[in-house]
Design an enzyme around this catalytic site. Structure first.
Site, short mmCIF file in Angstrom:
data_model
loop_
_atom_site.label_atom_id
_atom_site.label_comp_id
_atom_site.label_asym_id
_atom_site.label_seq_id
_atom_site.Cartn_x
_atom_site.Cartn_y
_atom_site.Cartn_z
CG ASP A 252 -1.71 1.21 1.44
OD1 ASP A 252 -2.36 1.64 0.48
OD2 ASP A 252 -1.67 1.75 2.56
CG ASP B 144 -1.64 7.72 0.50
OD1 ASP B 144 -0.78 8.60 0.39
OD2 ASP B 144 -2.46 7.45 -0.41
CG ASP C 53 -2.03 2.16 6.66
OD1 ASP C 53 -2.20 1.98 5.42
OD2 ASP C 53 -2.37 3.20 7.24
#
Length: 216
Positions: free
Chosen positions: A8, A10, A166
């Site tokens: 991922d 961001d 996250d």
């Protein structure tokens, strides 16, 4: 078939909240609304730019419109790397994985143009075998088709891949695609979002050993 680590963006590779926050503030203050707190902004990140603007508009009692979305997208894309940085330890972790023979890719709900601009500004252009943005495919995370499309573009096999992210969307996309997910514990998501992950990396330094345990 090489092992592939799919990241991922961001909240996992980059701390982009400062620039997203600044762009959102410019958007709403132009409409006569008060700026956001950082906690408000990080809570809105992870589901793509349209949902981000829908949430931001709702939080400031603004009607959502395509014009509002377009204004944010143009402004943010042009200024996406003014304050955004790699999380501490990410550069070393990427170097370590490359040394160990891992191929790497990015699967993000951020639009492809903003993603490309950001990666180039941070010196990561060409570092990844494929970059799947939020508008690169007909679907985006948590739909597993986004992750599988990114893997295919990277020349990978789900049986030899791990997702690192996250957000619950990363865990759900990985589960749907049939591969494990390592939760990035240093990112924006709460630890409750890690439910169903194969493990939690508390820092980027833990990535190489944990990934090696999942795919020896």
């Amino acid at each position: 078939m090489p092992r592939i680590a799919v990241f991922d963006l961001d909240g996992t590779l980059v701390d982009s909240a400062p620039d997203i926050h600044a762009a959102l503030d410019r958007l709403v203050t132009a409409e006569g609304r008060p700026p956001f707190t950082r906690a408000e902004v990080t809570g809105m990140i992870g589901d793509g730019v349209r949902v981000l603007i829908e949430r931001a508009a709702a939080a400031r009692d603004l009607p959502f419109s395509e014009a509002l979305l377009a204004a944010f997208t143009a402004d943010y894309t042009a200024r996406a790397a003014e304050a955004t940085v790699l999380f501490p330890g990410i550069a070393a972790a990427l170097d370590r994985l490359a040394t160990l023979g891992w191929r790497m890719a990015v699967c993000t709900n951020k639009p492809a143009a903003a993603t490309a601009a950001l990666l180039a500004a941070l010196g990561l252009e060409g570092r990844f075998a494929a970059v799947g943005g939020g508008d690169s495919f007909p679907v985006r995370k948590p739909d597993p088709g986004h992750l599988l499309g990114t893997l295919a573009a990277a020349g990978g096999d789900p049986a030899q891949a791990v997702m690192i992210g996250d957000h619950r969307n990363d865990v759900l996309a990985a589960r749907g695609a049939g591969l494990p997910c390592l939760f990035a514990g240093w990112g924006y998501g709460t630890l409750a979002m890690a439910e169903g992950a194969a493990g939690i990396a508390r820092s980027p330094a833990q990535l190489a050993p944990l990934l090696g345990d999942l795919l020896p």
